[in-house]
Design an enzyme around this catalytic site. Structure first.
Site, short mmCIF file in Angstrom:
data_model
loop_
_atom_site.label_atom_id
_atom_site.label_comp_id
_atom_site.label_asym_id
_atom_site.label_seq_id
_atom_site.Cartn_x
_atom_site.Cartn_y
_atom_site.Cartn_z
N THR A 205 0.78 -0.97 0.09
CA THR A 205 -0.12 0.00 0.14
C THR A 205 1.10 1.19 -0.09
O THR A 205 1.89 1.23 0.57
CB THR A 205 -0.80 -0.36 1.16
OG1 THR A 205 -1.92 -0.63 1.33
CG2 THR A 205 -1.95 1.62 1.43
N GLY A 257 -1.07 -1.50 6.61
CA GLY A 257 -1.22 -3.04 7.14
C GLY A 257 -2.82 -3.90 6.82
O GLY A 257 -3.18 -3.24 5.74
N THR A 258 -2.97 -4.63 8.33
CA THR A 258 -3.91 -5.00 8.36
C THR A 258 -5.69 -4.24 8.51
O THR A 258 -6.24 -3.71 9.76
CB THR A 258 -4.43 -6.39 9.39
OG1 THR A 258 -3.03 -7.23 8.55
CG2 THR A 258 -5.62 -7.08 9.54
N GLY A 259 -5.83 -3.94 7.61
CA GLY A 259 -7.21 -2.52 7.79
C GLY A 259 -8.15 -2.93 8.93
O GLY A 259 -8.73 -2.03 9.68
N1 ASP Z 1 -3.96 -0.84 4.74
C1 ASP Z 1 -4.65 -2.38 3.26
C2 ASP Z 1 -5.73 -2.33 3.89
O1 ASP Z 1 -5.96 -3.30 4.28
C3 ASP Z 1 -3.51 -3.11 3.15
C4 ASP Z 1 -1.93 -2.54 3.80
O2 ASP Z 1 -1.85 -1.47 4.53
O3 ASP Z 1 -1.12 -2.99 3.09
O4 ASP Z 1 -6.18 -2.18 2.82
#
Ligand code: ASP
Length: 342
Positions: A205, A257-259
């Site tokens: 991202t 990250g894990t949104g």
């Molecule tokens: N934050 C993003 C999402 O969850 C993914 C990422 O940042 O890698 O869509």
């Protein structure tokens, strides 16, 4: 009355200056970007790929900084930096975005103006080459904040934006990532979709926060989301306050990250709130959310964020092995890094 004001400002020049709004046109400029956080370690990286990422980050920084240096606005700088990374297949945004469970690319993006809290975002778009540009149009040309899916694409067409076919986003690397994720979840007991897949996959991202000559802060984020995401899933990136936030009084933030965890913590705005209501520094507030609250909720390996305050103080905490990141600070110093120990 006017002559009295003139006399006043002549007698008390410092006082009147101090009372003036921040837009002096001489504020120090700076930009900070990220290209995603995740399990990025030296041992999995070839020297060649390492070099490519650093060059790409530098190119994005230079594009954003050039706007600021020419006296441009932080919003335009954020857009310019993100556009470079969206066009680069190395990152999970625009070309090179990850694939969802159905084998499609669905993109999310947001941009926010810290001077007036205006924001624009799009989610689940499938044919937009540069989702950050569409997010900006949502902000500038509609009374809304977030447009999704086919409606967002209708709006793009109405604005004269050319749509691209899904094949534009294809990269073998991301396709292979999806195949691996599908294979890994096969044979798992119960309904695989309830055992949420995707965490740790598909990092890349992109985001940017910029500070312009008027002291205004803007922030933006763009992503393909998580590999193997299900059913029109939307992450934190286009959710104002979760993955993207800007308030010139406090800071600008872009997360990666894990949104799901970012949404549940309202992570980006909470960083701003800690500064606004508790008087914390950008360092304290960003570290609290990313290194403590995010870890408490989801564990390590859940992500990172970039944050910059009105004075150009920059913080880039992450609880993963690495985060593609970089800045050009108010002194003009450029920094680019990937791993934890840099
Ligand atoms: N934050 C993003 C999402 O969850 C993914 C990422 O940042 O890698 O869509």
């Amino acid at each position: 009355m006017r002559s009295m004001l003139w006399l006043f400002s002549l007698l008390f020049p410092v006082m009147t200056l101090a009372a003036a709004p921040a837009a002096t046109g001489k504020h120090p400029i700076a930009i900070v970007i990220h290209g995603g956080a995740g399990t990025i370690s030296r041992k999995d990286m070839t020297p060649e790929r390492d070099k490519q990422y650093r060059a790409a980050l530098k190119q994005a920084l230079d594009a954003g900084y050039a706007v600021l240096k020419q006296g441009g606005k932080s919003l335009d700088a954020v857009q310019a930096a993100i556009r470079v990374m969206e066009d680069d297949p190395l990152f999970n945004a625009g070309k090179g975005a990850v694939f969802d469970h159905a084998g499609k690319n669905e993109l999310d993006a947001a941009i926010m103006d810290g001077t007036n809290l205006k924001a624009g975002a799009v989610a689940g778009v499938q044919h937009i080459k540069n989702p950050i540009d569409l997010a900006r149009l949502v902000m500038d040309k509609t009374p809304h904040v977030l447009l999704i899916g086919s409606g967002a694409e209708e709006f793009a067409k109405a604005q004269g934006m050319a749509l691209v076919p899904q094949s534009y986003f294809f990269t073998q690397f991301r396709w292979d990532e999806l195949q691996k994720a599908l294979k890994d979840e096969k044979g798992k007991a119960g309904e695989a979709q309830h055992d949420y897949p995707g965490g740790g996959h598909g990092f890349g991202t992109v985001g940017a926060v910029a500070l312009d000559k008027d002291g205004d802060i803007a922030a933006g984020t763009s992503t393909g989301g998580l590999t193997n995401k299900y059913y029109g899933r939307v992450g934190d990136s286009p959710i104002i306050g979760a993955g993207t936030y800007a308030n010139t009084k406090t800071c600008g933030v872009s997360g990666t990250g894990t949104g799901e965890f970012f949404i549940r913590l309202d992570l980006a705005k909470t960083i701003s709130d800690l500064m606004l209501y508790k008087g914390q520094s950008v360092q304290q507030a960003a570290d609290q959310l990313v290194l403590h609250d995010l870890v408490d909720l989801g564990g390590t390996d859940t992500g990172g964020a970039i944050a910059m305050d009105h004075d150009g103080n920059i913080r880039m905490p992450f609880n993963t092995e690495g985060m593609y990141r970089g800045y050009i600070d108010t002194a003009g110093k450029q920094f680019v890094a990937i791993y934890k120990d840099e």
